[in-house]
Design an enzyme around this catalytic site. Structure first.
Site, PDB file in Angstrom:
ATOM      1  N   ASN A  94      76.311  30.232 -29.249  1.00  0.00           N
ATOM      2  CA  ASN A  94      75.709  29.582 -30.404  1.00  0.00           C
ATOM      3  C   ASN A  94      76.757  29.452 -31.503  1.00  0.00           C
ATOM      4  O   ASN A  94      77.629  30.308 -31.638  1.00  0.00           O
ATOM      5  CB  ASN A  94      74.517  30.393 -30.914  1.00  0.00           C
ATOM      6  CG  ASN A  94      73.392  30.452 -29.897  1.00  0.00           C
ATOM      7  OD1 ASN A  94      73.104  29.470 -29.217  1.00  0.00           O
ATOM      8  ND2 ASN A  94      72.759  31.606 -29.772  1.00  0.00           N
ATOM      9  N   HIS A 151      80.704  35.091 -29.187  1.00  0.00           N
ATOM     10  CA  HIS A 151      80.224  35.803 -28.005  1.00  0.00           C
ATOM     11  C   HIS A 151      79.561  34.811 -27.074  1.00  0.00           C
ATOM     12  O   HIS A 151      79.032  33.789 -27.514  1.00  0.00           O
ATOM     13  CB  HIS A 151      79.240  36.911 -28.397  1.00  0.00           C
ATOM     14  CG  HIS A 151      78.173  36.470 -29.341  1.00  0.00           C
ATOM     15  ND1 HIS A 151      78.407  36.274 -30.676  1.00  0.00           N
ATOM     16  CD2 HIS A 151      76.874  36.163 -29.137  1.00  0.00           C
ATOM     17  CE1 HIS A 151      77.290  35.875 -31.273  1.00  0.00           C
ATOM     18  NE2 HIS A 151      76.344  35.781 -30.354  1.00  0.00           N
ATOM     19  N   ASP A 210      72.601  43.004 -24.229  1.00  0.00           N
ATOM     20  CA  ASP A 210      72.025  42.591 -25.509  1.00  0.00           C
ATOM     21  C   ASP A 210      70.905  43.560 -25.883  1.00  0.00           C
ATOM     22  O   ASP A 210      70.075  43.938 -25.057  1.00  0.00           O
ATOM     23  CB  ASP A 210      71.479  41.163 -25.418  1.00  0.00           C
ATOM     24  CG  ASP A 210      71.231  40.558 -26.785  1.00  0.00           C
ATOM     25  OD1 ASP A 210      71.932  39.604 -27.158  1.00  0.00           O
ATOM     26  OD2 ASP A 210      70.319  41.042 -27.499  1.00  0.00           O
ATOM     27  N   CYS A 216      81.542  43.673 -39.530  1.00  0.00           N
ATOM     28  CA  CYS A 216      81.116  42.893 -38.365  1.00  0.00           C
ATOM     29  C   CYS A 216      80.577  43.858 -37.321  1.00  0.00           C
ATOM     30  O   CYS A 216      81.288  44.761 -36.863  1.00  0.00           O
ATOM     31  CB  CYS A 216      82.290  42.098 -37.795  1.00  0.00           C
ATOM     32  SG  CYS A 216      81.938  41.371 -36.189  1.00  0.00           S
TER      33      CYS A 216
END
Ligand code: AMP
Length: 112
Positions: free
Chosen positions: A85, A98, A29, A3
């Site tokens: 999301n 997240h 990001d 991950c």
């Protein structure tokens, strides 16, 4: 576990960290969709909002509170958006929950 966010949390992959405590981190990001685009990521690995329990929900609430504070600190006085999301239809690309903080420009009225 393979991950990418767990690797960032462990320091195995570099990131632009803007906040860290014992429960979560906030990073920039790598592919920003707005002038300010941050991710709040819990240190515990779980896939998405579909795996929230009462304890995790408390952490996610703290993550939201911290993102709002950071938004204020970054001059997002005209507003911002916090989203998460889930799954294929939600266009989730990293299966470690997240929250995105997006701001610094007028965002689209349509979210779909
Ligand atoms: P999502 O599509 O909601 O799962 O969001 C995943 C986000 O993680 C995307 O906006 C990616 O640009 C971002 N991302 C992927 N890898 C990294 C990384 N190594 N460092 C920072 N952000 C990343």
């Amino acid at each position: 576990m393979d991950c990418i966010f767990c690797k960032i949390i462990k320091g195995e992959i570099p990131s632009s960290k803007v906040y860290e405590d014992e429960e979560f981190i906030v990073i920039k990001d790598v592919n920003p969709q707005a002038p300010v685009h941050l991710l709040a990521i819990p240190k515990e690995h779980f896939a998405s909002v579909a795996e929230l329990n009462d304890e995790r929900a408390v952490v996610v609430g703290k993550m939201m509170k911290k993102l709002a504070e950071i938004g204020g600190d970054n001059g997002l006085d005209d507003g911002f958006r916090i989203i998460t999301n889930k799954g294929k239809h939600g266009c989730q690309s990293v299966s470690h929950l997240h929250l995105h903080l997006l701001g610094g420009r007028q965002l689209d009225e349509k979210m779909g």
